[in-house]
Enzyme design. Sequence first.
Site, mmCIF file in Angstrom:
data_model
loop_
_atom_site.group_PDB
_atom_site.id
_atom_site.type_symbol
_atom_site.label_atom_id
_atom_site.label_comp_id
_atom_site.label_asym_id
_atom_site.label_seq_id
_atom_site.Cartn_x
_atom_site.Cartn_y
_atom_site.Cartn_z
ATOM 1 N N LYS A 126 17.452 24.649 -16.995
ATOM 2 C CA LYS A 126 17.474 25.932 -17.714
ATOM 3 C C LYS A 126 18.848 26.577 -17.583
ATOM 4 O O LYS A 126 19.447 27.018 -18.560
ATOM 5 C CB LYS A 126 16.413 26.859 -17.121
ATOM 6 N N LYS A 138 15.508 28.491 -6.278
ATOM 7 C CA LYS A 138 14.325 29.347 -6.437
ATOM 8 C C LYS A 138 13.811 29.690 -5.043
ATOM 9 O O LYS A 138 14.128 28.994 -4.084
ATOM 10 C CB LYS A 138 13.235 28.596 -7.221
ATOM 11 N N GLY A 177 14.739 38.420 -9.433
ATOM 12 C CA GLY A 177 13.298 38.644 -9.381
ATOM 13 C C GLY A 177 12.508 37.548 -10.079
ATOM 14 O O GLY A 177 13.062 36.664 -10.731
ATOM 15 N N ASP A 178 11.218 37.602 -9.912
ATOM 16 C CA ASP A 178 10.259 36.733 -10.612
ATOM 17 C C ASP A 178 8.911 37.436 -10.424
ATOM 18 O O ASP A 178 8.897 38.651 -10.173
ATOM 19 C CB ASP A 178 10.279 35.306 -10.008
ATOM 20 N N ASN A 252 6.953 42.086 -16.374
ATOM 21 C CA ASN A 252 8.303 42.247 -16.911
ATOM 22 C C ASN A 252 8.520 41.450 -18.197
ATOM 23 O O ASN A 252 8.970 42.000 -19.209
ATOM 24 C CB ASN A 252 9.322 41.847 -15.837
#
Length: 457
Positions: A126, A138, A177-178, A252
């Site tokens: 990605k 991650k 963030g996630d 989000n």
Amino acid sequence: MKSVMDAKGLDTAEKYVNDVYNLVVSRNPSEDEFHQAVKEIFDSLVPVLAKHPEYMEQGILERMVEPERLVMFRVPWVDDNHKIQVNRGFRVQFNSALGPYKGGLRFHPSVNASIIKFLGFEQILKNALTGQPIGGGKGGSDFDPKGKSDQEIMRFTQSFMTELYKYIGPDADVPAGDIGVGAREIGYMFGQYKRIRGNEAGVLTGKGIGYGGSLARTEATGYGCVYFVDEMLKDNDLSFEGSKVVVSGSGNVSIYAMRKAKELGATVVACSDSNGYIYDEKGLDIDTVQRLKEVERKRIKDYLNDHPDAVYVEGCRDIWTVPCDIALPCATQNEIDEESAALLVKNGVKAIGEGANMPSTLEAIECFQKNGVLFAPAKAANAGGVAVSALEMAQNSMRMSWSFEEVDAKLNDIMKNIYSSCVQAADEYGYQGNLVVGANAAGFRKVADAMISQGIV
Ligand code: NDP
């Protein structure tokens, strides 16, 4: 396929891919999500490897599936009842061929090594697709922020950062963030990092605008997903204008995907949280959803207090029974299985845009493709978030900030570029219109070429 490519080369590539996949499964037992992400990518790479045998000779797949580093750590904290709680923290630094590791942090009870590795592995390609100089990483924790007080969130995030700071830095690894990690959590983590290491603004992205955050970062993943799908629709003489859209989740990514879809003339008829979904054929009021979820941190069923005409259905998976022209899964992995995909097809869906990471199972993707549904895969469609994070890093290094319009215009350009590189790569390898192959092939080649240039490291 075999007519345009040497059949022997394809057989060799297929055997190589299967051998490495079997190695991944045996070396990483019980990591189903990681296996799934590897399989989805590997299956697309057969024609690429057949055309470029140097990637096999250089052992690129064997190297790529092994994280450069995976750290797991204890996160002790004290809850409001003075009870000691212990969570588990993770950071996977998967691949730095293109630049510092970059990827979000997820706080959700389901987080384990398999989830973090699937997300980190996808993130490599990605990030490559964005064209920005960022590697893949991650992280996260099995901590559940739901129902916790602000003080508990702060104590947990401070403890988490007290260990994580050892592994990150503006030129080394830059988390964001996630799921479960928004502006509040990033703010507390940034504060703690600063106490330990000093003011290094570029160590985290998704920061508040007042202390180094980028305008349009909050909107970027949702907006970017809609920009990407819009390109795909236009290319096929379709449009958001006048279409009926279903968006899962109400966090989000979902909120800003709904906002942009509506702005482009669509009617958003349903959205969800992990308990259930709301439906209104006249169109949802996104302001209410945003207030409930972002400000009041309430449940989606509370929407009915403001809009008693809407319908609430318990059980989030059933959202895919709602007929629509465009479906944007923006909640979590594997939320669309084969059965849900078949139902969407039966109800006439024309396009899918993956806002979440790996929201469709392999069988669901096959069902969409077999039935001619346009399919925008996550690693391309949701790359807008990380792309704007990289713009935030650039602004931090230059000690300046761009306007909302400037960042939004750059985001739009990036999503258009990603779309055209996916289309071109799909064409090049004989899979016209298959954006899964296109995204994987285009991202993979950038990373593989950089790995070869940098030697066996
Ligand atoms: P948020 O935490 O803001 O929102 C997540 C939403 O999905 C919530 O509505 C949540 O409901 C729902 N959800 C979470 N887990 C589940 C589950 N197991 N089953 C059903 N619903 C669930 O997260 P984001 O919007 O940031 O992330 C959503 C997806 O987008 C994730 O897959 C993430 O990896 C991906 N993504 C996010 C990016 C970003 O910039 N934020 C960038 C690229 C991808 P509830 O409130 O009930 O938990």
